[in-house]
Design a protein around this motif. Structure first.
Motif, PDB file in Angstrom:
ATOM      1  N   ASP A 165      44.071  36.082  45.616  1.00 15.41           N
ATOM      2  CA  ASP A 165      44.627  35.940  44.273  1.00 15.41           C
ATOM      3  C   ASP A 165      44.790  34.482  43.858  1.00 15.41           C
ATOM      4  O   ASP A 165      45.895  34.005  43.602  1.00 15.41           O
ATOM      5  N   ARG A 166      43.670  33.783  43.781  1.00 18.02           N
ATOM      6  CA  ARG A 166      43.646  32.445  43.182  1.00 18.02           C
ATOM      7  C   ARG A 166      42.485  32.403  42.187  1.00 18.02           C
ATOM      8  O   ARG A 166      41.511  31.678  42.365  1.00 18.02           O
ATOM      9  N   PRO A 167      42.581  33.222  41.138  1.00 19.08           N
ATOM     10  CA  PRO A 167      41.434  33.413  40.252  1.00 19.08           C
ATOM     11  C   PRO A 167      40.975  32.146  39.542  1.00 19.08           C
ATOM     12  O   PRO A 167      39.794  32.026  39.199  1.00 19.08           O
ATOM     13  N   GLU A 168      41.884  31.196  39.336  1.00 17.03           N
ATOM     14  CA  GLU A 168      41.507  29.983  38.614  1.00 17.03           C
ATOM     15  C   GLU A 168      40.507  29.139  39.404  1.00 17.03           C
ATOM     16  O   GLU A 168      39.809  28.289  38.845  1.00 17.03           O
ATOM     17  N   LEU A 183      39.738  30.125  50.091  1.00 14.68           N
ATOM     18  CA  LEU A 183      40.653  30.226  51.220  1.00 14.68           C
ATOM     19  C   LEU A 183      41.232  28.855  51.544  1.00 14.68           C
ATOM     20  O   LEU A 183      40.609  27.823  51.322  1.00 14.68           O
ATOM     21  N   THR A 184      42.430  28.869  52.085  1.00 11.32           N
ATOM     22  CA  THR A 184      43.086  27.668  52.583  1.00 11.32           C
ATOM     23  C   THR A 184      43.382  27.863  54.063  1.00 11.32           C
ATOM     24  O   THR A 184      43.198  28.953  54.616  1.00 11.32           O
ATOM     25  N   PHE A 185      43.854  26.819  54.726  1.00 10.88           N
ATOM     26  CA  PHE A 185      44.266  26.963  56.119  1.00 10.88           C
ATOM     27  C   PHE A 185      45.300  28.082  56.244  1.00 10.88           C
ATOM     28  O   PHE A 185      45.253  28.895  57.179  1.00 10.88           O
ATOM     29  N   ALA A 221      40.645  38.529  42.836  1.00  9.71           N
ATOM     30  CA  ALA A 221      41.162  38.638  41.474  1.00  9.71           C
ATOM     31  C   ALA A 221      40.261  37.888  40.485  1.00  9.71           C
ATOM     32  O   ALA A 221      39.533  36.967  40.857  1.00  9.71           O
ATOM     33  N   GLY A 222      40.329  38.315  39.227  1.00  7.92           N
ATOM     34  CA  GLY A 222      39.722  37.555  38.145  1.00  7.92           C
ATOM     35  C   GLY A 222      38.217  37.582  38.067  1.00  7.92           C
ATOM     36  O   GLY A 222      37.599  36.636  37.564  1.00  7.92           O
TER      37      GLY A 222
END
Length: 269
Positions: free
Chosen positions: A25-28, A33-35, A62-63
């Motif tokens: 959920d980081r659609p922008e 992915l992050t650590f 998402a998005g």
């Protein structure tokens, strides 16, 4: 740990009935992915081993996109400052995600819309079943950033899904595989319009959970184990696996339902 009580901070985890859903959920940023999200995903799939109330996963983004891979600013940039030991720690962690996905007994349905690139392509690949929309694009683009295509199990798993030649082309060029190619090559089992994807993935996951849970977990385990077996070894291993399934109450339930001319209701044991 029950996944219903798992306090996810970096992805959205919900459980409805016997289906656990993970939403990136980081659609922008097209859900990179992050650590932290890597580590959390590993923890979720490892926790699933102990949760018999969950029978299947749905993995989505998402998005209008699935996942754009590792975050360029939060992962790729910092890696340039790591020494060999630090880089090995990172690549081992990314591999742990695929290991966790393959080791959890619950089948995973990937709902792929839009971009699935880098680690996003890997997560789709590592899932057990994949649905797509016509705008899905899957890119194992590691060579485009100066790296080898042999990342997170790609050289072991992808050829088994789409064939050695097709996998080689994708891994050497880093080009996107279209939804139609994915369907034609067997990477995706079905494609549907974006507004239908979420429900189709949920329905497929629910259909899995309506089956015999122990037996489904055994099927997933044997599908992985038999990659390295001869046909003779596979037949012997399956004989043991099937005999174990015959000791479950679900096997008795299926027989009783057949005799009564009813549909069996499985309980996963």
């Amino acid at each position: 740990m029950s996944l219903r009580h798992f306090d996810a901070q970096h992805v959205r985890l919900t459980v409805e009935g016997r289906v656990a859903s993970i939403l990136l959920d980081r659609p922008e940023r097209k859900n990179p992915l992050t650590f932290d999200s890597y580590a959390e995903l590993v923890a979720i799939f490892r926790a699933a081993i102990q949760d018999e109330t969950v029978g299947a996963f749905v993995l989505s983004g998402a998005g209008g996109n699935f996942c754009s891979g590792g975050d360029v600013h939060e992962i790729i940039g910092p890696l340039l400052d790591r020494d060999t030991r630090g880089l090995m720690q990172f690549t081992a962690m990314t591999g742990d995600l695929v290991k966790a996905m393959r080791a959890c007994p619950q089948p995973i349905v990937a709902a792929v819309d839009g971009i699935a690139a880098g680690a996003g392509a890997i997560m789709a690949m590592a899932s057990d079943m994949r649905l797509a929309t016509p705008r899905a694009k899957v890119a194992f683009l590691f060579n485009r950033v100066g790296l080898a295509g042999c990342d997170m199990g790609a050289c072991a798993i992808l050829p088994r899904i789409i064939g050695q030649g097709r996998a080689s082309e994708l891994l050497y060029t880093g080009r996107s595989m279209s939804a139609q190619e994915g369907l034609d090559w067997g990477f995706f089992s079905r494609a549907m319009e974006p507004e239908l994807l979420a429900e189709a993935a949920a329905n497929l996951a629910r259909q899995v959970t309506e089956g015999p849970g122990f037996a489904n977990a055994m099927t997933k385990r044997m599908l992985a184990m038999e990659w390295s077996m001869s046909v003779e070894q596979a037949i012997e291993a399956e004989a043991v696996a099937q005999a174990l399934c015959m000791t479950t109450r679900d096997f008795r339930r299926a027989y009783d339902a057949f005799v009564a001319k009813q549909r069996p209701v499985f309980e996963g044991n």
